[in-house]
Write a protein that holds these residues in place. Structure first.
Motif, PDB file in Angstrom:
ATOM      1  N   ILE A  40    -120.154  16.079  65.567  1.00 22.29           N
ATOM      2  CA  ILE A  40    -119.036  15.139  65.478  1.00 22.29           C
ATOM      3  C   ILE A  40    -117.710  15.834  65.803  1.00 22.29           C
ATOM      4  CG2 ILE A  40    -120.081  13.465  63.885  1.00 22.29           C
ATOM      5  CD1 ILE A  40    -118.721  14.944  61.590  1.00 22.29           C
ATOM      6  N   ALA A  41    -117.832  17.031  66.404  1.00 20.14           N
ATOM      7  CA  ALA A  41    -116.622  17.801  66.701  1.00 20.14           C
ATOM      8  C   ALA A  41    -115.761  17.125  67.765  1.00 20.14           C
ATOM      9  CB  ALA A  41    -116.986  19.216  67.140  1.00 20.14           C
ATOM     10  N   GLY A  42    -116.372  16.214  68.534  1.00 22.04           N
ATOM     11  CA  GLY A  42    -115.604  15.527  69.571  1.00 22.04           C
ATOM     12  C   GLY A  42    -114.578  14.555  68.999  1.00 22.04           C
ATOM     13  N   ILE A  43    -114.794  14.133  67.737  1.00 17.75           N
ATOM     14  CA  ILE A  43    -113.851  13.196  67.114  1.00 17.75           C
ATOM     15  C   ILE A  43    -112.722  13.992  66.497  1.00 17.75           C
ATOM     16  CG2 ILE A  43    -113.615  11.302  65.464  1.00 17.75           C
ATOM     17  CD1 ILE A  43    -116.732  11.062  65.628  1.00 17.75           C
ATOM     18  N   GLY A  51    -115.460  16.953  61.219  1.00 22.38           N
ATOM     19  CA  GLY A  51    -116.263  17.778  60.314  1.00 22.38           C
ATOM     20  C   GLY A  51    -115.377  18.539  59.332  1.00 22.38           C
ATOM     21  N   PHE A  52    -114.265  19.081  59.808  1.00 20.66           N
ATOM     22  CA  PHE A  52    -113.318  19.784  58.945  1.00 20.66           C
ATOM     23  C   PHE A  52    -112.750  18.825  57.903  1.00 20.66           C
ATOM     24  CE2 PHE A  52    -109.125  21.304  57.752  1.00 20.66           C
ATOM     25  CZ  PHE A  52    -109.314  22.663  57.584  1.00 20.66           C
ATOM     26  N   TRP A  53    -112.425  17.612  58.339  1.00 23.22           N
ATOM     27  CA  TRP A  53    -111.893  16.623  57.403  1.00 23.22           C
ATOM     28  C   TRP A  53    -112.925  16.289  56.326  1.00 23.22           C
ATOM     29  CZ3 TRP A  53    -113.156  11.556  56.001  1.00 23.22           C
ATOM     30  CH2 TRP A  53    -112.207  10.916  55.193  1.00 23.22           C
ATOM     31  N   PHE A  54    -114.186  16.126  56.736  1.00 23.04           N
ATOM     32  CA  PHE A  54    -115.230  15.837  55.757  1.00 23.04           C
ATOM     33  C   PHE A  54    -115.383  16.997  54.779  1.00 23.04           C
ATOM     34  CE2 PHE A  54    -116.925  12.088  57.931  1.00 23.04           C
ATOM     35  CZ  PHE A  54    -117.290  11.342  56.822  1.00 23.04           C
ATOM     36  N   ALA A  55    -115.314  18.243  55.263  1.00 17.78           N
ATOM     37  CA  ALA A  55    -115.514  19.399  54.400  1.00 17.78           C
ATOM     38  C   ALA A  55    -114.397  19.522  53.376  1.00 17.78           C
ATOM     39  CB  ALA A  55    -115.609  20.669  55.236  1.00 17.78           C
ATOM     40  N   GLN A  56    -113.158  19.153  53.746  1.00 19.39           N
ATOM     41  CA  GLN A  56    -112.040  19.405  52.838  1.00 19.39           C
ATOM     42  C   GLN A  56    -111.491  18.138  52.175  1.00 19.39           C
ATOM     43  OE1 GLN A  56    -109.167  22.253  54.285  1.00 19.39           O
ATOM     44  NE2 GLN A  56    -110.768  23.794  54.194  1.00 19.39           N
ATOM     45  N   GLN A  57    -111.847  16.957  52.662  1.00 26.06           N
ATOM     46  CA  GLN A  57    -111.327  15.720  52.065  1.00 26.06           C
ATOM     47  C   GLN A  57    -112.413  14.653  51.930  1.00 26.06           C
ATOM     48  OE1 GLN A  57    -107.860  15.094  51.323  1.00 26.06           O
ATOM     49  NE2 GLN A  57    -107.492  17.233  51.713  1.00 26.06           N
ATOM     50  N   GLY A  58    -113.041  14.324  53.044  1.00 30.73           N
ATOM     51  CA  GLY A  58    -113.930  13.170  53.108  1.00 30.73           C
ATOM     52  C   GLY A  58    -115.077  13.222  52.121  1.00 30.73           C
TER      53      GLY A  58
END
Lengths: 86, 594
Positions: A40-43, A51-58
């Motif tokens: 999902i790195a393309g988003i 992916g970074f957003w999911f790891a730290q917030q989502g």
């Protein structure tokens, strides 16, 4: 339905709800947050990727939603099976 | 007004508040002391749980670890919140239905074995003591800065305060004190974060600012940060560098450990109803999430601020000069923190400037040679100081700095005192009265509780002087131990009717011993420095660090219990009935002690 059957059906439903909740729990953290991040790195999200957003917030926000959903669903299930507290 | 005086006022006022509430709430209700939370609304209980749970590791240490590593340390964020899902779905409602007060009592009754109860007590003591070591590290940092003394003196003073606080005891049990501590803690954490987010991105919500634009450059904040750290030879902030297997296992260990720590589980024993146990876990996570959603923003923004202070002209320009550090008030924090011994710099090449870069990166070699650098000159930056130093780094007003000192102390003291109480009651109530000497007098029980507490704090302070890692890393070890020993026993006790006494005992011992040995092999036997045979950089088993082993220990626990239980006698009929009754909420009644 006897009391015992009712308790069994209640427990089976509970296990099914738990299983699905834990699938989502793992998907947003271990999945989107770590293992599936490249997929999902393309988003793009603000200078980085989803992916970074999911790891730290989502993931945290989804965890919250899961617990409240489970509490609501189980309290309803208690009543449906007449197994809630008086 | 002098910053020291401001800090003193804030810390003093917060302590006066806790003591005041303790005295006010204590009048007329001694039962509250034992059953904090009974008859308390799930929202209030959730807030108190959050204060109990968020310790020096969450408050002081975590954002610093994220700041200097970036994405790879997201494990702390996912791990310490994801565990609440396990707690809410797999443990809390059933343990509440069971209706006793301690974890070891449940294990003793469900596995109809005094041995199982004792093994559980030992697991709890080992995990809690490791946890306290991590807290003491944080206490040392907070007191060192706040009293402007070196770290060791700060730790020793802190140890005395924690001891007094724990002996005073009653404060711990009173839910409203914890609510006050939560309010102090979250205010102290959020206000500086809001200021900094506004400064850098113009967005007052740090969690949104993190994904917003850096106002000075117009670029996205994280893209800007990636670029700066790359130019200084460090690993890109948002990229995944860590070993994936280790990262997954580490996250899993923290999650399972969260659901296996006694002081968190205990809060769900005493809510009025099973339904409330489910809601309480959710509310606890709401209040925890307020800090955890902010922490990654605090980390990233602090990293950016530090990089910009060290390279005022940008990474391609000149580094900051020693003269500026000594005279410009924006750099005052460096001098204050230098006093604690946790921050240090040295002009190695004598050019009058402090070059902060990654001197092990091959990409920096050419530039270092061309400009005559002789290694990174910001020689020491303890990760644990970042959150406390953050308002000073961002040049925020003095009252914000005082506030964060009060918040850090609230976080460290409440958890450390709570754990000490848990250890002392495990020793005096479960171990001595339950097994060694059942006829002990009440006075003797109380005395042994105090002695256990004193011993625990001496051990924790001694090891806190040479900690096995930064506060959050040491605490992570405690989570690994809880994950490998307690969580599997509780879960099997509820979800399987087949696991018997022998299986549970064998499982807990196998999980605890393998994890403990794995940790000692990497961190030194009994955490004594220099006695380790391996390091986390080059671990015994593939890429599995000692902090990540808890998940494997838990798997060993499950497997051992199933195999041993399969080979020995099935549990008796009344245990099967006990398990079935625990699974439905009806007939819960009030929690009863004995």
């Amino acid at each position: 339905m006897s009391e015992k059957d009712s308790a069994n059906a209640y427990w089976k439903t509970n296990l099914r709800i738990i299983t699905w909740s834990l699938v989502i729990w793992a998907l947003v953290s271990f999945g989107f947050g770590i293992l599936l991040r490249p997929l999902i790195a393309g988003i793009k999200v603000g200078g980085t990727d989803l992916g970074f957003w999911f790891a730290q917030q989502g993931s945290i926000l989804v965890f919250l939603a899961l617990i409240f959903f489970y509490a609501w669903r189980m309290n309803r299930l208690d009543r449906q099976h007449g197994l809630g507290e008086e | 007004m002098d910053q020291f005086v401001i800090n003193l006022i804030f810390v003093g006022a917060s302590f006066a508040l806790y003591i005041g509430i303790a005295i006010w709430a204590r009048a007329g209700s001694t039962s509250e002391f034992y059953a904090a939370g009974r008859g308390v609304h799930p929202v209030t209980n959730g807030m108190a749980t959050a204060a109990d749970w968020m310790s020096a590791a969450s408050f002081i240490s975590m954002a610093g670890l994220i700041a200097f590593v970036g994405y790879d340390n997201s494990s702390f964020l996912m791990g310490w919140t994801g565990g609440y899902v396990l707690l809410a779905l797999l443990l809390a409602p059933y343990l509440r239905k069971f209706g006793k007060f301690t974890v070891s009592e449940f294990i003793g009754d469900r596995f109809y074995s005094q041995t199982a109860r004792m093994v559980a007590v030992i697991c709890l003591i080992v995990a809690s003591t490791t946890y306290v070591i991590g807290q003491m590290t944080g206490v040392g940092v907070a007191f060192g800065r706040f009293l402007e003394v070196d770290n060791t003196t700060g730790l020793l003073i802190g140890a005395c305060v924690v001891f007094a606080y724990a002996v005073f005891g009653g404060m711990k049990g009173v839910t409203y004190t914890q609510v006050a501590q939560y309010v102090v803690l979250i205010t102290a954490y959020t206000i500086p974060a809001i200021f900094i987010s506004l400064q850098l991105t113009g967005n007052p919500v740090p969690a949104l600012g993190l994904f917003g634009d850096h106002q000075a450059s117009g670029e996205p904040l994280l893209a800007k940060l990636d670029q700066i750290v790359r130019e200084l030879g460090f690993a890109e902030y948002t990229a995944h560098h860590a070993d994936t297997i280790n990262m997954v296992l580490f996250t899993l260990s923290l999650m399972i450990g969260t659901a296996g720590l006694p002081h968190v589980i205990m809060r769900f024993f005493t809510v009025p109803k099973v339904a409330d146990a489910r809601w309480s876990a959710g509310w606890a996570l709401v209040f925890i999430a307020l800090l955890y959603l902010t922490a990654p923003a605090v980390g990233a923004m602090a990293r950016l601020n530090i990089s910009e202070l060290m390279w005022p002209e940008g990474p391609q320009g000149q580094a900051v000069s020693v003269e500026t550090i000594e005279t410009d008030e924006k750099y005052d924090w460096m001098a204050t923190w230098q006093k604690t011994g946790l921050l240090g710099w040295e002009d190695k090449n004598g050019d009058g400037r402090i070059q902060y870069y990654n001197d092990t990166s091959p990409d920096m070699k050419a530039r270092a040679e061309a400009e005559g650098w002789q290694g990174n000159e910001l020689t020491n930056f303890n990760r644990d100081i970042l959150v406390l130093a953050n308002p000073e780094i961002a040049n925020l007003p003095g009252w914000v700095i005082g506030l964060i000192a009060a918040g850090g102390l609230a976080a460290a003291l409440s958890t450390a005192a709570g754990l000490l109480l848990a250890i002392s009651s495990a020793v005096s109530h479960d171990l001595i009265k339950g097994a060694i000497n059942p006829g002990i007098s009440e006075k003797g029980e109380l005395l042994s509780a105090r002695l256990a507490m004193a011993l625990a704090i001496v051990v924790a302070t001694y090891l806190g002087l040479n900690p096995p890692g930064f506060a959050a890393q040491t605490v992570a070890l405690a989570f690994g131990l809880a994950a490998a020993s307690i969580f599997p026993a509780l879960m099997m006790g509820i979800f399987s009717t087949r696991i018997n006494n022998t299986g549970a005992v064998a499982g807990m011992l196998a999980g605890l011993v393998t994890t403990l040995v794995y940790i000692f092999l990497h961190k030194g036997w009994f955490f004594i420095p220099g006695t380790n045979s391996f390091t986390d950089a080059d671990p015994l088993l593939f890429t599995v660090k000692s902090t990540s082993f808890g998940a494997i220990g838990a798997a060993i626990n499950f497997a051992t219990a199933y195999i041993v239980a399969g080979m020995t006698k099935e549990p008796p009929e009344e245990i099967r009935q006990l398990v079935e009754s625990v699974r439905v909420p009806r007939g819960a009644g009030a929690a009863t002690d004995h």
